[in-house]
Write a protein that holds these residues in place. Sequence first.
Motif, PDB file in Angstrom:
ATOM      1  N   ILE A 159       0.835  -1.207   0.000  1.00 30.40           N
ATOM      2  CA  ILE A 159       0.000   0.000   0.000  1.00 30.40           C
ATOM      3  C   ILE A 159       0.866   1.252   0.000  1.00 30.40           C
ATOM      4  O   ILE A 159       0.622   2.200  -0.754  1.00 30.40           O
ATOM      5  N   TRP A 160       1.920   1.268   0.827  1.00 31.20           N
ATOM      6  CA  TRP A 160       2.799   2.445   0.858  1.00 31.20           C
ATOM      7  C   TRP A 160       3.570   2.597  -0.455  1.00 31.20           C
ATOM      8  O   TRP A 160       3.811   3.712  -0.929  1.00 31.20           O
ATOM      9  N   GLY A 161       3.952   1.476  -1.067  1.00 25.14           N
ATOM     10  CA  GLY A 161       4.644   1.547  -2.353  1.00 25.14           C
ATOM     11  C   GLY A 161       3.746   2.130  -3.435  1.00 25.14           C
ATOM     12  O   GLY A 161       4.191   2.965  -4.243  1.00 25.14           O
ATOM     13  N   PHE A 162       2.486   1.712  -3.453  1.00 23.49           N
ATOM     14  CA  PHE A 162       1.545   2.265  -4.420  1.00 23.49           C
ATOM     15  C   PHE A 162       1.307   3.747  -4.142  1.00 23.49           C
ATOM     16  O   PHE A 162       1.186   4.556  -5.069  1.00 23.49           O
ATOM     17  N   ASN A 163       1.262   4.118  -2.857  1.00 26.41           N
ATOM     18  CA  ASN A 163       1.098   5.528  -2.499  1.00 26.41           C
ATOM     19  C   ASN A 163       2.260   6.380  -3.006  1.00 26.41           C
ATOM     20  O   ASN A 163       2.068   7.547  -3.368  1.00 26.41           O
ATOM     21  N   ALA A 164       3.464   5.802  -3.014  1.00 20.10           N
ATOM     22  CA  ALA A 164       4.626   6.552  -3.513  1.00 20.10           C
ATOM     23  C   ALA A 164       4.425   6.939  -4.977  1.00 20.10           C
ATOM     24  O   ALA A 164       4.720   8.075  -5.392  1.00 20.10           O
ATOM     25  N   GLY A 165       3.913   6.005  -5.774  1.00 25.21           N
ATOM     26  CA  GLY A 165       3.636   6.312  -7.176  1.00 25.21           C
ATOM     27  C   GLY A 165       2.538   7.347  -7.321  1.00 25.21           C
ATOM     28  O   GLY A 165       2.629   8.263  -8.159  1.00 25.21           O
ATOM     29  N   LEU A 166       1.496   7.251  -6.496  1.00 26.20           N
ATOM     30  CA  LEU A 166       0.414   8.237  -6.534  1.00 26.20           C
ATOM     31  C   LEU A 166       0.925   9.624  -6.162  1.00 26.20           C
ATOM     32  O   LEU A 166       0.522  10.631  -6.760  1.00 26.20           O
ATOM     33  N   ALA A 167       1.807   9.684  -5.169  1.00 21.83           N
ATOM     34  CA  ALA A 167       2.352  10.975  -4.744  1.00 21.83           C
ATOM     35  C   ALA A 167       3.154  11.629  -5.866  1.00 21.83           C
ATOM     36  O   ALA A 167       3.069  12.848  -6.082  1.00 21.83           O
ATOM     37  N   LEU A 168       3.935  10.826  -6.606  1.00 25.63           N
ATOM     38  CA  LEU A 168       4.690  11.377  -7.727  1.00 25.63           C
ATOM     39  C   LEU A 168       3.739  11.956  -8.779  1.00 25.63           C
ATOM     40  O   LEU A 168       3.984  13.049  -9.321  1.00 25.63           O
ATOM     41  N   ILE A 169       2.656  11.239  -9.062  1.00 24.59           N
ATOM     42  CA  ILE A 169       1.680  11.737 -10.030  1.00 24.59           C
ATOM     43  C   ILE A 169       1.063  13.044  -9.557  1.00 24.59           C
ATOM     44  O   ILE A 169       0.996  14.035 -10.306  1.00 24.59           O
ATOM     45  N   LEU A 170       0.608  13.081  -8.301  1.00 21.87           N
ATOM     46  CA  LEU A 170      -0.056  14.273  -7.772  1.00 21.87           C
ATOM     47  C   LEU A 170       0.860  15.489  -7.804  1.00 21.87           C
ATOM     48  O   LEU A 170       0.487  16.547  -8.335  1.00 21.87           O
ATOM     49  N   PHE A 171       2.053  15.354  -7.272  1.00 23.49           N
ATOM     50  CA  PHE A 171       2.940  16.516  -7.185  1.00 23.49           C
ATOM     51  C   PHE A 171       3.530  16.885  -8.547  1.00 23.49           C
ATOM     52  O   PHE A 171       3.838  18.055  -8.792  1.00 23.49           O
ATOM     53  N   GLY A 172       3.669  15.898  -9.431  1.00 29.77           N
ATOM     54  CA  GLY A 172       4.094  16.211 -10.793  1.00 29.77           C
ATOM     55  C   GLY A 172       3.048  17.043 -11.529  1.00 29.77           C
ATOM     56  O   GLY A 172       3.375  18.026 -12.207  1.00 29.77           O
ATOM     57  N   LEU A 173       1.776  16.661 -11.380  1.00 32.75           N
ATOM     58  CA  LEU A 173       0.694  17.434 -11.993  1.00 32.75           C
ATOM     59  C   LEU A 173       0.593  18.827 -11.382  1.00 32.75           C
ATOM     60  O   LEU A 173       0.379  19.825 -12.092  1.00 32.75           O
ATOM     61  N   LEU A 174       0.724  18.910 -10.067  1.00 30.21           N
ATOM     62  CA  LEU A 174       0.658  20.220  -9.402  1.00 30.21           C
ATOM     63  C   LEU A 174       1.783  21.133  -9.871  1.00 30.21           C
ATOM     64  O   LEU A 174       1.571  22.341 -10.075  1.00 30.21           O
ATOM     65  N   ALA A 175       2.972  20.579 -10.041  1.00 35.56           N
ATOM     66  CA  ALA A 175       4.105  21.390 -10.493  1.00 35.56           C
ATOM     67  C   ALA A 175       3.829  21.990 -11.872  1.00 35.56           C
ATOM     68  O   ALA A 175       4.113  23.175 -12.117  1.00 35.56           O
ATOM     69  N   TRP A 176       3.254  21.174 -12.765  1.00 36.69           N
ATOM     70  CA  TRP A 176       2.945  21.687 -14.102  1.00 36.69           C
ATOM     71  C   TRP A 176       1.877  22.787 -14.034  1.00 36.69           C
ATOM     72  O   TRP A 176       1.958  23.793 -14.740  1.00 36.69           O
ATOM     73  N   ILE A 177       0.881  22.597 -13.170  1.00 37.67           N
ATOM     74  CA  ILE A 177      -0.179  23.596 -13.034  1.00 37.67           C
ATOM     75  C   ILE A 177       0.375  24.912 -12.511  1.00 37.67           C
ATOM     76  O   ILE A 177       0.007  26.001 -12.975  1.00 37.67           O
ATOM     77  N   PHE A 178       1.282  24.853 -11.524  1.00 36.67           N
ATOM     78  CA  PHE A 178       1.866  26.077 -10.975  1.00 36.67           C
ATOM     79  C   PHE A 178       2.686  26.822 -12.026  1.00 36.67           C
ATOM     80  O   PHE A 178       2.792  28.048 -11.993  1.00 36.67           O
TER      81      PHE A 178
END
Length: 458
Positions: free
Chosen positions: A190-209
Amino acid sequence: MAGIGFTLRKMTGRGDLWGIVQAYSYSAMLSSGPWLFTIMALVGITFLSRYLVTWDDLLLFRTVITYNFSFSLVFCGPIVMVGTRLLADQIHDDTLDRAPSLLFSMMLAYVLLVSAPMIWLYGYAADLTPAQRAAAIVGGYLIGLIWTVVVFVSALKNYTFVSGIFFAGMLLAFFACGFLLTGFGATGLIWGFNAGLALILFGLLAWIFVEYPALPGDLAILPRQGRVYWVLGVSGLSYNIAIWVDKWVMWMRDDSVDVVAGILRTAPYYDSAMFLSYLFTIPIFAVFFVNIETSFFEKYNRFYKSFQKHATYSAIESYQREIVNFTLLSLRNLVVLTGLLAILIVLSAAFILETMNIPFKEIGVFRFGALGACLHVLSMFAMVFLSYFDFRKPVMLLNITFLVANFTFTWLTAAYFPLHGMGYFLAAGLTFILAMSCLVYNLKRLAYGAFITNNPSI
């Protein structure tokens, strides 16, 4: 739409077979890339974990991920629908300096809505370790926040970046799960899958900013301005519940369900067959995506811009006929393609299940699910066209109908194993007939709807 439309028109306009293949392949990746990468990551993690962790650990991981997707989609449904419309208004009014405020308002709304039920379920009701509780709750937040952020990146039409960041995130999830599973079991998965989700979320946020550099200031913009679009909120909520309600009914009524962590119920044989059936709708998405992003948008744009140019009634009527003819022709072609695909799936169901290593007893569910998914996608496309013309209330009523029908038919057939999946199929079929009838009726009244029924000044 112009950016991706130019690329697709260039490919299809070359006049050769390779250009057409490129266009539809590109369209399939852009329309379904994140979905495909997520599924491939989950399948890869499952195969990787099968011989390295216990079945109970693997089942717990799959169940938590399934519940998190279910929770996040349902709670994000109204937020994303209303937020998308508000973002479209900002683009139209050239007030994108408010976009960061809208983004954070949507994210805050999701956190406030989902926190109580999710913390109760994972924090108190389910029999989990403290680390598993934390991982499950964090995963629920991450998935839902990704749904809200994707709206803004998609508005920029940067589909390649979205697909790329999902690929990178799911690749990280695969390796992180592989690294953590041997020492930590389900918790590590579960934590490993969360790591991938976190990369997606913050990667998308960085592009939006980067694209929307303004600072967020008005965090109440969603509830304050979104009240006008309450119909869209109801539509988004009912649609996402409708997608999951047949699974929920089967989890409650099926005698062969698995109970995980004392309270989390799943029906693996039903869920796996239904999710597999959705995958076969990707070719239909690709065809629809090409049609929408190329020819349809040109006709749609010409029709509405004719109002601003004070065109004559005969000119407006000719543009309307173009839209009506193209829309009905596109849906006719999609119905033919979908029908051929459905026949192929039904005839090759045994081979598909054997190839995917899925028990043969699921063949009935898979066949009903595949037929239902094809009808579901066609009805969704009809609702997309209605949404383009701003027929909000008909779309809301169609989604509510799908929800009620899916619940009712699934409940009535849940006690009979040979009929599993038929409830979803019947609900999708009913919704398809109503959606097509509604679309044909409203297309005939397109100009009247634009000037009268959808005119906010009247």
